[in-house]
Design a protein around this motif. Structure first.
Motif, short mmCIF file in Angstrom:
data_model
loop_
_atom_site.label_atom_id
_atom_site.label_comp_id
_atom_site.label_asym_id
_atom_site.label_seq_id
_atom_site.Cartn_x
_atom_site.Cartn_y
_atom_site.Cartn_z
N VAL A 84 36.26 -38.02 -4.32
CA VAL A 84 37.41 -37.12 -4.25
C VAL A 84 38.00 -36.88 -5.64
O VAL A 84 38.42 -35.77 -5.97
N ALA A 85 37.99 -37.92 -6.48
CA ALA A 85 38.53 -37.80 -7.84
C ALA A 85 37.58 -37.08 -8.79
O ALA A 85 37.92 -36.82 -9.93
N GLY A 86 36.38 -36.75 -8.30
CA GLY A 86 35.41 -36.06 -9.15
C GLY A 86 34.68 -36.98 -10.11
O GLY A 86 34.01 -36.52 -11.03
N GLU A 87 34.78 -38.28 -9.90
CA GLU A 87 34.12 -39.25 -10.77
C GLU A 87 32.66 -39.48 -10.38
O GLU A 87 31.86 -39.91 -11.20
N VAL A 88 32.35 -39.23 -9.12
CA VAL A 88 31.00 -39.42 -8.59
C VAL A 88 30.54 -38.12 -7.96
O VAL A 88 31.30 -37.48 -7.23
N GLN A 89 29.33 -37.72 -8.25
CA GLN A 89 28.76 -36.49 -7.71
C GLN A 89 27.85 -36.82 -6.54
O GLN A 89 26.96 -37.66 -6.67
N LEU A 90 28.05 -36.15 -5.43
CA LEU A 90 27.19 -36.32 -4.25
C LEU A 90 26.06 -35.31 -4.29
O LEU A 90 26.25 -34.17 -4.71
N ALA A 91 24.91 -35.74 -3.82
CA ALA A 91 23.79 -34.82 -3.57
C ALA A 91 23.48 -34.94 -2.09
O ALA A 91 23.49 -36.02 -1.52
N ASP A 148 31.27 -52.53 -8.03
CA ASP A 148 31.39 -53.59 -9.03
C ASP A 148 30.83 -53.17 -10.38
O ASP A 148 31.28 -53.63 -11.43
N GLN A 149 29.84 -52.28 -10.39
CA GLN A 149 29.24 -51.83 -11.62
C GLN A 149 29.92 -50.59 -12.21
O GLN A 149 29.66 -50.21 -13.34
N TRP A 150 30.78 -49.96 -11.41
CA TRP A 150 31.45 -48.74 -11.86
C TRP A 150 32.39 -49.08 -13.02
O TRP A 150 33.15 -50.03 -12.94
N PRO A 151 32.33 -48.30 -14.09
CA PRO A 151 33.22 -48.59 -15.22
C PRO A 151 34.69 -48.33 -14.87
O PRO A 151 35.00 -47.38 -14.19
#
Length: 121
Positions: free
Chosen positions: A12-19, A114-117
């Motif tokens: 939702v925040a645009g930090e992750v892109q879905l395919a 956990d790995q997300w910056p």
């Protein structure tokens, strides 16, 4: 809630892109309607509409694989490969051994979070 909820927050925040493709949207639609999640129908529809708008629709060719533990997982691998995704997030990591020779990391929701910056304040 938990790691999956945090991932939705990142989307939702645009930090992750879905395919996705139509098969994946159909699967998400079915899952979001399950009573155990308690999403009202309008909310499920809004989530899917957002995914359609914010995500990347992919035309994924079939993968030439034979030993797939669950054929229902195949669309997720096909889309990840076609989209040249860095990560495929799933609760069924052991179902995706057949893409271990690709550069796609197969992570659980918890591992992904956990790995997300952490962004700097």
């Amino acid at each position: 809630h938990g790691a999956p909820g945090r991932i939705v927050d990142l989307v939702v925040a645009g930090e992750v892109q879905l395919a996705f493709d139509d098969r994946i949207l159909s699967e998400y639609s079915e899952v979001l309607q399950r009573p155990k999640f308690g999403f009202p129908p309008r909310r499920s529809e809004a989530i899917l509409a957002f995914f359609r708008l914010a995500g990347t629709h992919v035309s994924a060719p079939p993968l030439a694989v034979e030993n797939v533990p669950d054929r229902d997982d195949l669309p997720f691998a096909e889309v990840a490969v076609a989209a040249e995704a860095a990560v495929l997030v799933t609760g069924n990591q052991d179902h995706f051994d057949f893409i271990k020779d690709t550069e796609i990391a197969v992570l659980s929701p918890r591992e992904f979070v956990d790995q997300w910056p952490n962004p700097s304040p």
